[in-house]
Design an enzyme around this catalytic site. Structure first.
Site, PDB file in Angstrom:
ATOM      1  N   ARG A 431       6.109  58.164 -10.551  1.00 41.23           N
ATOM      2  CA  ARG A 431       5.206  58.949  -9.713  1.00 41.23           C
ATOM      3  C   ARG A 431       5.056  60.351 -10.285  1.00 41.23           C
ATOM      4  NH1 ARG A 431       8.756  55.927  -7.034  1.00 41.23           N
ATOM      5  NH2 ARG A 431       8.089  54.611  -5.311  1.00 41.23           N
ATOM      6  N   ARG A 539      -1.450  35.689   3.451  1.00 43.37           N
ATOM      7  CA  ARG A 539      -2.779  36.306   3.468  1.00 43.37           C
ATOM      8  C   ARG A 539      -2.737  37.746   2.958  1.00 43.37           C
ATOM      9  NH1 ARG A 539      -5.139  36.295   9.297  1.00 43.37           N
ATOM     10  NH2 ARG A 539      -6.981  36.842   8.066  1.00 43.37           N
ATOM     11  N   ASP A 555     -10.666  35.058   9.397  1.00 46.34           N
ATOM     12  CA  ASP A 555     -10.158  33.750   9.825  1.00 46.34           C
ATOM     13  C   ASP A 555     -11.323  32.768   9.866  1.00 46.34           C
ATOM     14  OD1 ASP A 555      -7.585  34.592  10.006  1.00 46.34           O
ATOM     15  OD2 ASP A 555      -7.518  34.700  12.206  1.00 46.34           O
ATOM     16  N   GLU A 556     -11.012  31.499   9.714  1.00 48.25           N
ATOM     17  CA  GLU A 556     -12.057  30.489   9.601  1.00 48.25           C
ATOM     18  C   GLU A 556     -12.910  30.353  10.867  1.00 48.25           C
ATOM     19  OE1 GLU A 556     -10.485  26.433   9.584  1.00 48.25           O
ATOM     20  OE2 GLU A 556      -8.509  27.288  10.007  1.00 48.25           O
ATOM     21  N   GLU A 643       1.414  38.643  11.802  1.00 53.24           N
ATOM     22  CA  GLU A 643       1.134  39.295  10.524  1.00 53.24           C
ATOM     23  C   GLU A 643       0.096  40.406  10.661  1.00 53.24           C
ATOM     24  OE1 GLU A 643      -2.101  36.315  10.836  1.00 53.24           O
ATOM     25  OE2 GLU A 643       0.027  36.395  11.365  1.00 53.24           O
ATOM     26  N   ASP A 644      -0.904  40.219  11.556  1.00 45.98           N
ATOM     27  CA  ASP A 644      -1.915  41.265  11.694  1.00 45.98           C
ATOM     28  C   ASP A 644      -1.361  42.478  12.437  1.00 45.98           C
ATOM     29  OD1 ASP A 644      -1.702  39.845  14.007  1.00 45.98           O
ATOM     30  OD2 ASP A 644      -3.847  39.585  14.349  1.00 45.98           O
ATOM     31  N   ARG A 691       3.526  37.658  20.364  1.00 45.47           N
ATOM     32  CA  ARG A 691       2.922  38.906  19.895  1.00 45.47           C
ATOM     33  C   ARG A 691       3.655  40.125  20.472  1.00 45.47           C
ATOM     34  NH1 ARG A 691      -2.024  39.589  17.548  1.00 45.47           N
ATOM     35  NH2 ARG A 691      -3.167  37.726  16.933  1.00 45.47           N
TER      36      ARG A 691
END
Length: 735
Positions: A431, A539, A555-556, A643-644, A691
């Protein structure tokens, strides 16, 4: 011949005359050196203008540092050599780089001995290492080793002093003379001299030490750390005291100090002289003699008055209401006051000659502190009065950044130490000083991702640059049907119609293999199928196929139009460091249950944008996978739809900013427990409960709630205004 003798004689005579004229005074000084030196010491200070210059200090008081009990420079040097036998150590000479080549930078902690308890502070240090992404339980994989023996307090008068450390470490097969070892220390030496003596030979080990003397510090090898109290938070930590628009740059007091005054011994000279700058108005300097067992034996004429004045002011109120805080040396060079001043946004004025400041290898302390000299104490008030208010505010802001980035918890102190060592192993990928001293800080900027500022989402505004003009659509498919549903086909068609889409990646996380290429719709941009491992964290893996700065995570089952995608991307390019998307959620504090709650109800606040349809920078894939420890990713894989939430928490922890919601035709809403029935209802209730559990476990790991609430939604100009559709840029958003 006679003439030649004459010239030789004249030359000899001239040489003696020159020696007498120009060197006689020095010869006389040499002859009377010892006597003059003693006389000068007795008469110091001798001011040539003593009749014009007002004397603020008693000469006898200023000479109290000349305590005969203190070590001479030669004795101090000998004591130093007994500790630092490898005083010329550098990374190139005392560190085995080959241990780090196979498995990278991995850290191993020795097993703790059952019969040897460790202090609370050292236990926190070991825990921080074991919770980091660099920890390995296998010694053969390690690049760096940490002793299980508590080496923090090496004052042999302390109850936490560990005996026979030399004998113990020599019995370790991994010790190898200290090579590739890191030793932490907060206190060294003891009364009255407080030398650097640790009571054992550190060999070729790197020393991470508080109160480091610049003369003993081995540049590029040792690391100076701050002195922190035993109740310093393990993780998270308290926020700084400077809030936006809450405190003006100029406060009630200009300069303050409140603390102990040492009557004798090392460190007494500076603190004894602090009363000279006290004016009782905007400069407050309060000291007390009332500490230690025998303070009354050494009390002077000022002690009684000082003790009374000392109780008139509250220490925290002084910190909160002062612009500058004096941070003098104590018995050792560092003090707890340094971190206290940083947190309070009280600009530290350092009076500790020879102190190697914490992490000075990485941190530019000239932007956050005033470094004074103990000998020039009386000049401090006039010096700080001359600092312009704009610079004062810049100093205060930098103290808050440094406190939050590197010092507010033991985790951050330990991780900063490890990151500095890791940077030394690969200087070409380390860095820069700018990254260490600018938001979000060195710990959150991964040099393995890039060393170019333009590749990160944080620095575009500072450098007048913009992220790339295209995005990558990243669609996750988890359907077990093994075929392409109408939802997926419509989604691919809508995304491919965007003028900003560069490529489409499909993460196939199904048991059955993906359909053959002829079954997929034809698009004008590349469409690539990635076989997933059926983990939720997949993802956010940093796939090499993602070439653009922007990622559109989908998402699908989501339903979006091309206009919605285009507008959201345009908004994201103005806020590349944030998550910008469509479906939102919010968090709240549930006082009855004493925990954080998660809700999908439509309210006037939001703090989460679901990654079922959201734009963010691809750097967050690297941060998610490489910065977060394995334990957090395992948590995500074990809880459905976690995960979100973790991605939102991570981005909020980095930016300290909320996500941004943009206009959407259709609303996406989680199924709340009370709204579902039967088997589907039970599944929805379980998902909702997971959640909430996920959110609370993340808060526990981070040590605080990183999410930031917002009441902002961005819509296109003329959105739903009563004007012609032909005048609107995104008319399809309203259909």
């Amino acid at each position: 011949m006679q003439a030649r003798k004459k010239y030789i004689f004249l030359t000899f005579l001239a040489s003696w005359l020159l020696l007498f004229l120009f060197g006689g005074d020095r010869l006389r000084r040499f002859a009377l050196f010892s006597g003059r030196k003693a006389e000068a010491r007795r008469n110091w200070p001798r001011w040539t203008d003593r009749f014009l210059l007002k004397n603020f200090a008693d000469p006898e008081e200023l000479q109290r540092d000349g305590d005969p009990s203190l070590l001479s420079p030669r004795e101090r040097h000998a004591a130093w050599l007994s500790v630092y036998k490898n005083s010329r150590c550098r990374m190139e000479t005392c560190f085995d780089f080959s241990r780090c080549e196979k498995n990278g930078f991995k850290v191993f902690t020795y097993p703790r001995e059952r019969d040897q308890p460790v202090s609370e502070s050292y236990s926190k240090i070991l825990s921080s290492i074991e919770r980091s992404r660099y920890y390995t339980p296998k010694a053969e994989e390690a690049c760096l080793f940490i002793l299980g023996i508590d080496t923090l307090d090496r004052d042999h008068l302390s109850a936490q002093y560990v005996q026979d450390v030399d004998e113990k470490i020599r019995g370790f097969s991994l010790w190898n003379g200290g090579r590739n070892h890191l030793i932490f220390n907060l206190y060294s030496g003891t009364w009255p001299n407080y030398t650097e003596d640790l009571g054992f030979d550190i060999g070729q080990a790197i020393l991470a030490k508080a109160s480091f003397d610049t003369e003993r510090f081995r540049p590029g090898f040792d690391i100076s750390i701050p002195l922190f109290p035993k109740d310093h938070p393990q993780r998270g930590g308290e926020r700084g005291w400077l809030y936006q628009d809450s405190i003006p740059p100029k406060k009630k007091y200009l300069l303050v100090f409140k603390g102990k005054r040492y009557l004798t011994g090392i460190g007494s000279g500076t603190r004894n002289a602090l009363h000279h700058i006290h004016n009782g108005k905007d400069i407050i300097s309060l000291t007390t003699c009332k500490h230690g067992k025998d303070w009354e034996k050494h009390k002077d004429t000022r002690c009684d008055k000082d003790n009374v004045d000392y109780e008139k002011f509250d220490y925290r109120e002084l910190l909160r209401n002062s612009t500058f805080c004096i941070v003098p040396r104590g018995r050792r060079l560092g003090s707890f006051r340094f971190l206290e001043a940083l947190q309070a946004a009280c600009i530290p004025v350092l009076l500790s000659d020879g102190w190697e400041l914490p992490f000075a290898e990485a941190i530019d302390w000239g932007k956050a502190t005033i470094v004074g000299s103990e000998r020039l104490l009386l000049q401090i008030p006039s010096a700080v009065r001359c600092i312009h208010p704009e610079r004062v505010l810049a100093f205060q802001q930098q103290t808050q950044f440094l406190w939050d980035a590197y010092f507010s918890s033991v985790d951050k102190i330990v991780h900063t130490t490890l990151e500095i060592i890791k940077d030394r192993l690969s200087p070409h990928r380390s860095r820069s000083r700018f990254l260490w001293n600018a938001l979000p800080g060195g710990l959150l900027v991964l040099p393995d991702f890039s060393t170019h500022l333009g590749d990160f989402p944080f620095y575009h505004l500072q450098h007048g640059s913009s992220p790339s003009e295209k995005f990558t659509a990243f669609i996750r498919v988890v359907s077990q049907a093994g075929s392409l549903s109408q939802h997926i086909l419509r989604l691919i068609q809508a995304v491919s119609g965007s003028q900003y889409c560069a490529q489409i990646l499909v993460l196939w996380s199904c048991e059955k293999p993906p359909p053959p290429s002829r079954k997929w719709p034809q698009t004008t941009m590349p469409l690539t199928i990635i076989q997933g491992r059926r983990k939720l964290s997949d993802r956010f893996f940093p796939y090499g196929a993602i070439q653009t700065d922007a990622v559109l995570s989908l998402d699908e089952h989501i339903s979006l139009s091309t206009s919605e995608v285009d507008f959201a991307f345009v908004v994201w390019r103005s806020f590349p460091e944030r998550i910008v998307g469509f479906p939102t959620r919010s968090h709240f504090w549930d006082a009855e249950r004493g925990r954080w709650g998660y809700t999908s109800q439509w309210t006037n606040e939001l703090s989460i944008v679901l990654t079922a349809a959201a734009f963010y920078h691809r750097y967050y894939h690297s941060l998610f996978t490489e910065y977060l420890p394995v334990g957090l990713r395992d948590l995500v894989d074990g809880l459905a739809a976690c995960e979100d939430i973790l991605m939102n928490v991570l981005v909020a922890a980095v930016t300290k900013l909320p996500p941004i919601k943009v206009a959407q035709k259709k609303q996406h809403k989680d199924t709340a427990p009370q709204q579902v029935k039967g088997t589907a209802g039970a599944a929805g209730s379980r998902r909702f409960s997971q959640r909430q559990d996920c959110l609370n476990q993340l808060v526990d790991w981070f040590g605080y709630m990183p999410l930031v609430s917002s009441q902002l939604r961005l819509d296109p100009v003329l959105f739903k205004d009563q004007v012609s559709v032909l005048r609107k840029k995104y008319p399809r958003l309203e259909k």
